[in-house]
Structure formats: C-alpha cells, structure tokens
Scaffold this motif. Structure first.
Motif, PDB file in Angstrom:
ATOM      1  N   ILE A  93       8.189  24.890 -18.160  1.00 31.80           N
ATOM      2  CA  ILE A  93       7.781  24.656 -16.766  1.00 31.80           C
ATOM      3  C   ILE A  93       6.341  25.116 -16.539  1.00 31.80           C
ATOM      4  N   GLY A  94       6.034  26.327 -17.027  1.00 34.32           N
ATOM      5  CA  GLY A  94       4.682  26.852 -16.858  1.00 34.32           C
ATOM      6  C   GLY A  94       3.645  26.014 -17.581  1.00 34.32           C
ATOM      7  N   SER A  95       3.977  25.512 -18.767  1.00 33.42           N
ATOM      8  CA  SER A  95       3.031  24.688 -19.530  1.00 33.42           C
ATOM      9  C   SER A  95       2.761  23.366 -18.833  1.00 33.42           C
ATOM     10  N   VAL A  96       3.796  22.748 -18.248  1.00 32.77           N
ATOM     11  CA  VAL A  96       3.606  21.497 -17.510  1.00 32.77           C
ATOM     12  C   VAL A  96       2.657  21.710 -16.334  1.00 32.77           C
ATOM     13  N   LEU A  97       2.863  22.806 -15.594  1.00 35.00           N
ATOM     14  CA  LEU A  97       1.977  23.109 -14.468  1.00 35.00           C
ATOM     15  C   LEU A  97       0.546  23.352 -14.941  1.00 35.00           C
ATOM     16  N   LEU A  98       0.412  24.056 -16.074  1.00 35.00           N
ATOM     17  CA  LEU A  98      -0.920  24.351 -16.603  1.00 35.00           C
ATOM     18  C   LEU A  98      -1.628  23.073 -17.034  1.00 35.00           C
ATOM     19  N   VAL A  99      -0.915  22.158 -17.682  1.00 33.21           N
ATOM     20  CA  VAL A  99      -1.505  20.878 -18.087  1.00 33.21           C
ATOM     21  C   VAL A  99      -1.992  20.105 -16.864  1.00 33.21           C
ATOM     22  N   LEU A 100      -1.212  20.118 -15.803  1.00 31.14           N
ATOM     23  CA  LEU A 100      -1.615  19.423 -14.574  1.00 31.14           C
ATOM     24  C   LEU A 100      -2.878  20.028 -13.981  1.00 31.14           C
ATOM     25  N   VAL A 101      -2.962  21.356 -13.948  1.00 33.15           N
ATOM     26  CA  VAL A 101      -4.151  22.031 -13.401  1.00 33.15           C
ATOM     27  C   VAL A 101      -5.378  21.684 -14.229  1.00 33.15           C
ATOM     28  N   ILE A 102      -5.248  21.711 -15.560  1.00 42.09           N
ATOM     29  CA  ILE A 102      -6.392  21.399 -16.426  1.00 42.09           C
ATOM     30  C   ILE A 102      -6.818  19.941 -16.252  1.00 42.09           C
ATOM     31  N   ALA A 103      -5.831  19.052 -16.198  1.00 43.12           N
ATOM     32  CA  ALA A 103      -6.137  17.618 -16.063  1.00 43.12           C
ATOM     33  C   ALA A 103      -6.799  17.293 -14.743  1.00 43.12           C
ATOM     34  N   LEU A 104      -6.492  18.062 -13.697  1.00 44.96           N
ATOM     35  CA  LEU A 104      -7.033  17.793 -12.362  1.00 44.96           C
ATOM     36  C   LEU A 104      -8.289  18.604 -12.053  1.00 44.96           C
ATOM     37  N   MET A 105      -8.790  19.351 -13.027  1.00 39.77           N
ATOM     38  CA  MET A 105      -9.990  20.153 -12.813  1.00 39.77           C
ATOM     39  C   MET A 105     -11.180  19.267 -12.450  1.00 39.77           C
ATOM     40  N   ARG A 106     -11.921  19.689 -11.466  1.00 38.99           N
ATOM     41  CA  ARG A 106     -13.154  19.009 -11.074  1.00 38.99           C
ATOM     42  C   ARG A 106     -14.277  20.037 -11.090  1.00 38.99           C
ATOM     43  N   SER A 107     -15.472  19.583 -11.384  1.00 35.71           N
ATOM     44  CA  SER A 107     -16.605  20.508 -11.528  1.00 35.71           C
ATOM     45  C   SER A 107     -16.864  21.301 -10.264  1.00 35.71           C
ATOM     46  N   ASN A 108     -16.663  20.683  -9.087  1.00 35.58           N
ATOM     47  CA  ASN A 108     -16.955  21.397  -7.848  1.00 35.58           C
ATOM     48  C   ASN A 108     -15.832  22.365  -7.450  1.00 35.58           C
ATOM     49  N   GLU A 109     -14.695  22.304  -8.167  1.00 33.35           N
ATOM     50  CA  GLU A 109     -13.581  23.216  -7.879  1.00 33.35           C
ATOM     51  C   GLU A 109     -13.177  23.992  -9.124  1.00 33.35           C
ATOM     52  N   LYS A 110     -14.086  24.091 -10.080  1.00 29.98           N
ATOM     53  CA  LYS A 110     -13.727  24.622 -11.388  1.00 29.98           C
ATOM     54  C   LYS A 110     -13.305  26.081 -11.335  1.00 29.98           C
ATOM     55  N   ILE A 116      -6.410  29.713 -11.062  1.00 31.93           N
ATOM     56  CA  ILE A 116      -4.994  29.321 -11.083  1.00 31.93           C
ATOM     57  C   ILE A 116      -4.512  29.172 -12.521  1.00 31.93           C
ATOM     58  N   ALA A 117      -5.336  28.531 -13.353  1.00 32.36           N
ATOM     59  CA  ALA A 117      -4.968  28.304 -14.744  1.00 32.36           C
ATOM     60  C   ALA A 117      -4.816  29.620 -15.505  1.00 32.36           C
ATOM     61  N   LEU A 118      -5.693  30.582 -15.209  1.00 33.91           N
ATOM     62  CA  LEU A 118      -5.592  31.890 -15.866  1.00 33.91           C
ATOM     63  C   LEU A 118      -4.297  32.590 -15.463  1.00 33.91           C
ATOM     64  N   GLY A 119      -3.927  32.484 -14.186  1.00 33.01           N
ATOM     65  CA  GLY A 119      -2.669  33.064 -13.728  1.00 33.01           C
ATOM     66  C   GLY A 119      -1.468  32.431 -14.416  1.00 33.01           C
ATOM     67  N   LEU A 120      -1.486  31.107 -14.592  1.00 36.57           N
ATOM     68  CA  LEU A 120      -0.400  30.422 -15.295  1.00 36.57           C
ATOM     69  C   LEU A 120      -0.348  30.828 -16.767  1.00 36.57           C
TER      70      LEU A 120
END
Length: 363
Positions: A93-110, A116-120
């Motif tokens: 479950i945690g890995s799926v959420l982490l993959v989503l966060v990484i995939a949705l990363m944008r430079s202006n919200e990095k 969030i990714a570090l917390g996951l």
C-alpha cells in the motif's frame, strides 16, 4: 533461499537509501548542496522494487510451511496471519502511494512532494522493522530499534550515494559539508544507540556471540565502522582543507569511497538481521562459526565463555593498524585511486579482526 533473502534485503536497503537521499536533498536549498540530477525513473524503479524485494522473506516463510498446507493455502496463511505477511501488505500500500507521489511530482511543487515522499519512505521502513526478528521478539523496543537503525543509515548512505554518483559538479561543497557533517554525526549516534538496543534484544553477550556466525557478522560490520568514521572525518576536515587550498580539487571520489564502505556495512546488516541467532543456552559445538574455528579449536558449547589476553603479537597488529591508517591518509593527500584506498581499508579491517581473534581466550 537464505542467500536470496540476503541479496533481496541488500537491494531493498539500497532502494531505501536512494529514495531517502534523493527526497532529503530535494528539501535542501540548491545553495547548500552541489547540483544533483537523479532521473525520476530511478526513483520510480526504487519505489516499485521495494515490495518486490520485501516479498522474498514472505516467500521464504511460505515455502517453509507449504509442504504441510500446500502453496496456495500457505501464502494465504502467511499474508493474513503472520507478522511478515501483514507487514508486507502495508508495504504494498505504501509503495503504491509513493509511486503515485513520484509520478505526479511537478517542478513547482517539488519540495512539498519530496516531503510527502520522504514520509512515505520512512513509513515503508517502519513496515520492514515490524517484520524483523527483533520486532517479533520484542515488538515495541525491537521495532523502534530496527526502524531507527534502518532510517539513520538509509539517510546517511542515501545522501552519500546520491551526491557521490548523481552530482553534476562539486559547487557549494563547503556549505554542503557544513550541514551534512552534522547529519552524519547524528546518524552515526542514532545507529550506534539503536544497534546497542538491538544487540541487547538479539544477543546474549556481545563477545560470546563471536563464537557463532551471527556474532562474526556483527563483529565484521562493527569493524567496518572504523574506516567509515575515519573517512567521514577526512571528508569533513581534510577534504575541506584541500578545497580551501585548491578550488579545483574534486572531493566527489572520496565521498564515493565513503559510500562504498557504507554499502559493505549495509550488506552485513542485511545478512544478520535476517538470521535467528542462537543464544548461549542453546549453543552446541556444531554451531561454532568456521571463521572462529580458524583461530580456536577444541570443544565449545553453551558453557563456553570468551575472555581476552594481551601478548607481543597483539602489539604488533596494533602498530600495523596505525600504519594502515597512516597509509590511508597518505593515499588521500596523494590523490590515489579510491580502489587503493578501499583496499587499504579492507586490510585495516582484516588486521584488527585478526588482532581481536588472537586476543580471545575460550574458557
């Protein structure tokens, strides 16, 4: 299967290091670190591989009980009833959420995404600590100790690996060292304290554990901490001095060397955290480590204990250790290949290991 489990755990810890180091560096302003460019695909692959590598201990347990229940029933039982299976479910479950966060990363919200990714990532480490031997034996103290141990060394290894292999230059190196030296010291202290806690849970007497393979692995891991701390000191003091005198000096090879030593320690950690160490009251002569047998023969059982002695041979090996330390310093000042310096480090560890083994007296 034991070798496969060990390899999977080493690779799992490497994934944790890449993730933790990358996300932490993204939280640091660019003026306090060199320019680092790690491809997003590397982060995605690391996040995807975490549950795959974490599944190997689950598979190991499943294969152990499969002859009695059948594979299908065994895997169902492990995933729903065993600690290692429950922890793996949370890892997925945690890995799926982490993959989503990484995939949705944008430079202006990095930076927000990195936080969030570090917390996951730390959450995934917690799930691994939950399924560890120490976590099963002493749930509160074992999980806490294993998590702190894994998190601290993942941050240390992660920053070193990412900067060592993905930095495009060594700009702002002195300001980078000013904060990372403090982080490294904090990680070292956290690793040491949590390691003592884990040893108290898993081992009946540190020196006495040297008689078995588990204790030998623990000792070798601790001996590699000597050159590691030495390199951390050199990167913080000597390299800083060289940079102040020569701005063209490239410090990246030396932080790579620190990363190699950390990787060796990671490998030893992956090995013995997956073992079930025999305690003193169950030790038999057949349990004695082949490495320990090279130095000490005779009958060894649960009544055997370890003492120490000092003789002229030990003094010689001690002086030789000082010589190796001097050669390591000399190799850095002469800008020798990191392979030479690494080999000198290994010789230092072997020398200290032999010195300790010949100082042992089995009573």
């Amino acid at each position: 299967m034991d070798i496969l489990v060990m390899i999977s755990q080493v690779l799992l810890y490497v994934c944790f290091s890449i993730l933790a180091g990358s996300f932490l560096l993204q939280l640091i302003p660019s003026t306090y670190r060199p320019d680092v460019k790690i491809p997003t695909n590397y982060l995605l692959i690391s996040a995807i591989m975490v549950p795959i590598f974490a599944f190997v201990p689950v598979l190991d347990t499943t294969l152990f009980i499969a002859p009695r229940l059948g594979f299908g029933e065994a895997i169902k039982t492990v995933l729903l009833s065993y600690t290692v299976g429950n922890a793996w479910n949370f890892t997925v479950i945690g890995s799926v959420l982490l993959v989503l966060v990484i995939a949705l990363m944008r430079s202006n919200e990095k930076r927000t995404s990195a936080f969030i990714a570090l917390g996951l990532t730390f959450g995934l480490m917690l799930s691994v600590a939950w399924s560890s031997h120490a976590g099963v034996m002493e749930p509160l103290m074992g999980i806490t100790g294993h998590f702190i141990h894994l998190a601290a060394i993942s941050v240390w290894v992660g920053v070193v690996l990412v900067v060592g292999w993905f930095a495009t230059n060594h700009h702002h190196w002195l300001t980078f060292l000013s904060w990372f030296s403090k982080v490294a010291i904090g990680c070292l202290v956290a690793t040491a304290l949590s390691g003592i806690l884990l040893m108290d849970i898993l081992v009946d007497g540190y020196a006495n554990s040297w008689m078995v393979s588990y204790g030998q692995g623990l000792l070798i891991k601790h001996l590699f901490l000597i050159p590691l701390v030495f390199y951390a000191f050199l990167n913080g003091i000597v390299v800083k001095n060289l940079l102040s005198k020569d701005a063209s000096f490239n410090p990246i090879p030396w932080i790579r060397l620190e990363g190699i030593i950390l990787f060796v320690i990671f490998t030893m950690t992956a090995f013995f955290t997956q073992q079930s160490p025999p305690h003193g009251n169950s030790l038999t002569n057949d349990d004695v480590s082949p490495l320990f047998r090279l130095f000490h023969g005779g009958i060894i059982d649960s009544s055997s204990t370890i003492g120490f002695t000092i003789n002229i041979e030990i003094v010689y090996f001690f002086l030789l250790s000082i010589l190796f330390l001097g050669l390591i310093i000399w190799s850095i000042y002469k800008k020798a290949s990191i392979i030479i310096t690494f080999l000198l480090s290994c010789l230092l560890v072997v020398n200290i290991y032999i010195m300790l083994m010949i100082s042992v007296v089995v009573r």
